[in-house]
Design an enzyme around this catalytic site. Structure first.
Site, PDB file in Angstrom:
ATOM      1  N   SER A   3      24.871 -22.952  63.311  1.00 35.84           N
ATOM      2  CA  SER A   3      23.731 -22.467  62.541  1.00 35.84           C
ATOM      3  C   SER A   3      24.177 -21.998  61.147  1.00 35.84           C
ATOM      4  O   SER A   3      24.824 -22.743  60.426  1.00 35.84           O
ATOM      5  CB  SER A   3      23.017 -21.361  63.322  1.00 35.84           C
ATOM      6  OG  SER A   3      21.761 -21.051  62.778  1.00 35.84           O
ATOM      7  N   ASP A   8      14.864 -28.334  68.298  1.00 33.93           N
ATOM      8  CA  ASP A   8      15.596 -27.125  67.916  1.00 33.93           C
ATOM      9  C   ASP A   8      14.661 -25.920  67.747  1.00 33.93           C
ATOM     10  O   ASP A   8      14.928 -24.836  68.243  1.00 33.93           O
ATOM     11  CB  ASP A   8      16.360 -27.385  66.614  1.00 33.93           C
ATOM     12  CG  ASP A   8      17.164 -26.205  66.148  1.00 33.93           C
ATOM     13  OD1 ASP A   8      18.362 -26.145  66.456  1.00 33.93           O
ATOM     14  OD2 ASP A   8      16.590 -25.332  65.465  1.00 33.93           O
ATOM     15  N   HIS A  37      17.237 -23.913  69.759  1.00 35.08           N
ATOM     16  CA  HIS A  37      18.284 -23.506  68.830  1.00 35.08           C
ATOM     17  C   HIS A  37      19.329 -22.580  69.459  1.00 35.08           C
ATOM     18  O   HIS A  37      20.524 -22.767  69.240  1.00 35.08           O
ATOM     19  CB  HIS A  37      17.660 -22.815  67.618  1.00 35.08           C
ATOM     20  CG  HIS A  37      18.636 -22.528  66.530  1.00 35.08           C
ATOM     21  ND1 HIS A  37      19.228 -23.521  65.781  1.00 35.08           N
ATOM     22  CD2 HIS A  37      19.153 -21.353  66.067  1.00 35.08           C
ATOM     23  CE1 HIS A  37      20.066 -22.976  64.910  1.00 35.08           C
ATOM     24  NE2 HIS A  37      20.034 -21.669  65.058  1.00 35.08           N
TER      25      HIS A  37
END
Length: 301
Positions: A110, A227, A282
């Site tokens: 990320s 995601d 995610h």
């Protein structure tokens, strides 16, 4: 990986005396250290504890791999400006590289993927072999998410630029990669991080940063359509919106065409690998064993 050496064959074929000792040492050196050390950098509002599952996956299939999960700017501290974070992460990564002359792998999740991108570009002597970017907004972020709503309450994506593209906003990490396709001129002028790292705004260190980035041997880009945070999800593959909010893929981005930071060169070398994994939220990328086996495992050699 080379096939195992049969000790009896070595015993029969090896010469006697000092030369035999030298041969055995060379064979031992070739069998040792088969897997490069892996450095992991966490994402926004994360810390090392979020990577226990991934570390366990690695130890299961590659038990001799040294895994270092950097504990810096954890949780709320991860909201600090990215250039501040990058200085400390670079020091920590360089310390590990000093003890790993054979090279290291870098896996970054990320927001951590953006931190690692900048570390690679600003480190002239790094020895990173493979950079694995795990669901990172490499071309920026433009979309309402839980993260955004938590720290910028009441803001809609169309108005976030009013806060992000000023001195105060640039002190928040999220704003350092907020990329509003409808206000590109202000993005290029006032965003102090992403336009520089991706070479969208010319600066005097571009050539050096490009050379530094191209020291890597392989880049692996991992992302997927479910995601739910990275917006558009193709940003994890260097794709992004145009001003009509249609997604333009990596190879049609200006920074790719102009090869501003070396992406086109790396791709032409055959050293960019894309992995798309559907059905992964995610926060689950680093704990999903299918993601590990399909997108990560083969590169940890």
């Amino acid at each position: 990986m080379d096939p195992p050496v049969d000790p009896e064959w070595v015993e029969m074929r090896a010469p006697r005396g000092p030369s035999a000792v030298l041969l055995m040492l060379l064979l031992a050196a070739g069998c040792a250290g088969a897997f490069r050390p892996l450095i992991i950098v966490h994402g926004i509002l994360d810390g090392p504890e979020q990577f226990r599952n991934l570390s366990a996956f690695i130890q299961k299939v590659h038990p001799d791999t040294q895994v270092s999960i950097i504990s810096l700017y954890n949780c709320m501290e991860s909201l600090k400006p990215l250039w501040e974070q990058i200085q400390e992460f670079r020091k920590a990564i360089e310390d590990i590289m000093k003890d790993s002359p054979e090279g290291v792998h870098l896996l970054c999740f990320s927001q951590g993927g953006l931190i690692c991108r900048a570390v690679l570009s600003t480190s002239p002597n790094h020895n990173v072999h493979t950079f694995i970017s795990l669901s990172s907004p490499l071309a920026g972020q433009y979309g309402d998410t839980d993260y955004l709503n938590r720290y910028l309450p009441g803001c809609m994506k169309k108005t976030v630029f009013l806060f992000c593209y000023n001195n105060l906003g640039q002190k928040l990490s999220i704003c350092n990669y907020w990329n509003d396709p409808h206000h590109r001129d202000i993005y290029l002028k006032n965003n102090t991080f992403l336009p520089l790292v991706n070479g969208e705004k010319p600066h005097k260190l571009m050539k050096d940063w490009r050379e530094n980035f191209l020291r890597i041997k392989k880049m692996v880009l991992i992302g997927g359509p479910d995601d739910g945070v990275i917006t558009p999800w193709q940003s994890s593959h260097f794709g992004f919106y145009d001003n009509s909010e249609d997604v333009v893929d990596m190879r049609n981005q200006q920074f790719y065409k102009l090869d501003t930071f070396g992406l086109k060169t790396l791709d032409a070398r055959g050293d960019v690998a894309l992995c798309v994994q559907a059905g992964v939220k995610h926060t689950h990328w680093h704990s999903n064993f299918t993601v590990f086996t399909n997108c990560i495992e083969e590169w940890l050699v």
